[in-house]
Design a protein around this motif. Structure first.
Motif, PDB file in Angstrom:
ATOM      1  N   ASP A 165       0.844  -1.203   0.000  1.00 21.64           N
ATOM      2  CA  ASP A 165       0.000   0.000   0.000  1.00 21.64           C
ATOM      3  C   ASP A 165       0.877   1.250   0.000  1.00 21.64           C
ATOM      4  N   ALA A 223      -0.563   4.742   1.333  1.00 24.17           N
ATOM      5  CA  ALA A 223      -0.663   4.861   2.792  1.00 24.17           C
ATOM      6  C   ALA A 223       0.708   5.097   3.417  1.00 24.17           C
ATOM      7  N   ASP A 282       1.838   8.624   2.666  1.00 19.61           N
ATOM      8  CA  ASP A 282       1.056   9.557   3.466  1.00 19.61           C
ATOM      9  C   ASP A 282       1.658   9.682   4.861  1.00 19.61           C
ATOM     10  N   ILE A 283       2.025   8.567   5.450  1.00 18.36           N
ATOM     11  CA  ILE A 283       2.656   8.572   6.781  1.00 18.36           C
ATOM     12  C   ILE A 283       4.001   9.298   6.727  1.00 18.36           C
ATOM     13  N   TRP A 295       0.635  15.500  -1.870  1.00 18.81           N
ATOM     14  CA  TRP A 295       1.082  15.882  -0.529  1.00 18.81           C
ATOM     15  C   TRP A 295       1.668  17.281  -0.449  1.00 18.81           C
TER      16      TRP A 295
END
Length: 78
Positions: A20, A23, A26-27, A52
């Motif tokens: 993924d 995800a 994003d972290i 982002w």
């Protein structure tokens, strides 16, 4: 996670291998933003990191970037 890059100037590149990627990135980018860092590609923002950019740039800054892009690349080939 592989981290490499230009340690002397703090420009680090993160390569995350996962099922993924969205995800994971994003972290990573939320952590970068929280630490006062920036989101970019090697030569600009790139298409992969546009999602982002708002974490580290204001709406006004992003609008200025878009105006510069349109002025310098009116045919949108770069």
């Amino acid at each position: 996670i592989y981290v490499f890059g230009h340690l002397g100037d703090g420009n680090l590149h993160y390569q995350v291998r996962t099922v993924d990627p969205a995800a994971a990135y994003d972290i990573v980018y939320r952590g970068v933003a929280a630490a006062g860092g920036s989101v970019s590609a090697e030569h600009g923002i790139g298409v992969d990191k546009k999602e982002w950019l708002h974490l580290v740039r204001s709406d006004a800054e992003i609008a200025a970037m878009r105006r510069l892009k349109a002025a310098l690349d009116p045919n949108n080939i770069l």
